[in-house]
Design an enzyme around this catalytic site. Structure first.
Site, PDB file in Angstrom:
ATOM      1  CG  HIS A 266      -7.759 -10.893   3.945  1.00  0.00           C
ATOM      2  ND1 HIS A 266      -6.841 -10.332   3.095  1.00  0.00           N
ATOM      3  CD2 HIS A 266      -8.975 -10.410   3.557  1.00  0.00           C
ATOM      4  CE1 HIS A 266      -7.465  -9.536   2.230  1.00  0.00           C
ATOM      5  NE2 HIS A 266      -8.751  -9.567   2.486  1.00  0.00           N
TER       6      HIS A 266
ATOM      7  CG  ASP B 208      -4.407  -3.072  -3.066  1.00  0.00           C
ATOM      8  OD1 ASP B 208      -3.303  -3.355  -2.575  1.00  0.00           O
ATOM      9  OD2 ASP B 208      -5.147  -2.171  -2.626  1.00  0.00           O
TER      10      ASP B 208
ATOM     11  CB  CYS C  82      -2.506 -12.080  -1.572  1.00  0.00           C
ATOM     12  SG  CYS C  82      -2.083 -11.990   0.095  1.00  0.00           S
TER      13      CYS C  82
HETATM   14  C1  CIR Z   1      -5.551  -4.823   0.449  1.00  0.00           C
HETATM   15  O1  CIR Z   1      -5.582  -4.185   1.501  1.00  0.00           O
HETATM   16  O2  CIR Z   1      -6.564  -5.218  -0.094  1.00  0.00           O
HETATM   17  C2  CIR Z   1      -4.205  -5.106  -0.164  1.00  0.00           C
HETATM   18  N1  CIR Z   1      -3.324  -4.008   0.074  1.00  0.00           N
HETATM   19  C3  CIR Z   1      -3.625  -6.393   0.359  1.00  0.00           C
HETATM   20  C4  CIR Z   1      -4.435  -7.606  -0.005  1.00  0.00           C
HETATM   21  C5  CIR Z   1      -3.827  -8.857   0.461  1.00  0.00           C
HETATM   22  N2  CIR Z   1      -4.608  -9.974   0.066  1.00  0.00           N
HETATM   23  C6  CIR Z   1      -4.715 -11.088   0.770  1.00  0.00           C
HETATM   24  O3  CIR Z   1      -4.186 -11.183   1.861  1.00  0.00           O
HETATM   25  N3  CIR Z   1      -5.460 -12.044   0.276  1.00  0.00           N
END
Ligand code: CIR
Length: 254
Positions: free
Chosen positions: A160, A60, A247
């Site tokens: 989130h 990630d 993200c």
């Molecule tokens: C996670 O589950 O941590 C990652 N697959 C996705 C993170 C996405 N980040 C965000 O929305 N800030």
């Protein structure tokens, strides 16, 4: 000048954390190509992109937003809620220490940057599976000397806070009211996501434009009707990893 910290997509992205999505095959090469397009959008909007080296064993790690909160005065390095993501912070801290004094969220606190929506001197922070009360308490303590107010908001049905609400103009938020109570955003104009596009609230505002996934065409049309300047980008492979447009970067001025 605006700096945007990004990171090359990990070849292991298919092993990412998933909370609300079913696992589907992810084409890592396609994800990397989409990510390059995304970086071009950042450049188009005036950011100097600083790409961190790939982390082949951290699936990630492209989602750099979760590793830090960067403000004018300080950068807070988080302690991500998913244990698999904690090693991501080291290289992000190394990149940020050049620009800001650092502070750290410590155990047992957890905090993901995706849970932090900054609106001026207010930081709304999602209390989620990734961010706990102790993480929020530590953030509030670290930022109080700089005059920031930190407000916790419970979020149950999405990953989130910024999955549910983001800023799209000086006075306007894009929101999915099924996932977050809008009453705390008094004074803000609200644009609701299209009912058929629940994941459409994650937009990235830079200056006078919004980087926005091509996938959400109905919500995009709504944004354009509200005279929001939308810069569309195809991020469907990153979306399969439950990532959005906020993200994939940490943006701040120097
Ligand atoms: C996670 O589950 O941590 C990652 N697959 C996705 C993170 C996405 N980040 C965000 O929305 N800030």
């Amino acid at each position: 000048m605006l700096i945007a910290i990004t990171r090359e997509v990990s070849p292991a992205i298919a092993n990412c954390e998933l909370t609300h999505l079913e696992r589907e095959p992810i084409d890592a090469a396609r994800a990397a190509a989409q990510h390059h397009e995304y970086e071009s959008c950042l450049e188009q909007l005036g950011c100097q992109v600083q790409r961190l080296p790939v982390e082949p064993t951290l699936p990630d790690s492209v989602f750099v937003e979760d590793a830090a909160i960067v403000l004018e005065e300080i950068a807070v390095i988080t302690r991500p809620g998913a244990a698999s993501r904690r090693p991501e912070i080291e290289s992000v801290a190394r990149a940020l220490v050049v620009y800001r004094p650092l502070a750290f969220i410590e155990s047992p606190g957890t905090l993901d940057g995706g849970d932090v929506l900054r609106l001026g001197k207010k930081l709304f922070v999602g209390l989620t599976q990734r961010t706990n009360q102790e993480g929020i308490r530590q953030l509030a303590t670290l930022l109080a000397p700089f005059g920031y107010e930190v407000r916790a908001i419970s979020i149950a049905d999405c990953l989130h806070l910024k999955t549910a609400v983001t800023q799209v103009a000086d006075d306007t938020l894009l929101i999915n009211q099924d996932w977050i109570d809008a009453s705390m955003f008094t004074g803000w104009k609200l644009i609701d996501v299209d009912a058929a596009e629940p994941f459409a609230a994650n937009a990235l505002l830079i200056g006078g434009a919004v980087i926005y996934p091509t996938t959400f065409s109905a919500t995009r049309a709504k944004l354009e009707r509200h005279k929001i300047n939308v810069l569309p980008v195809e991020v469907s492979e990153l979306g399969k990893a439950e990532g959005g447009v906020t993200c994939c970067s940490l943006i701040f001025s120097i």
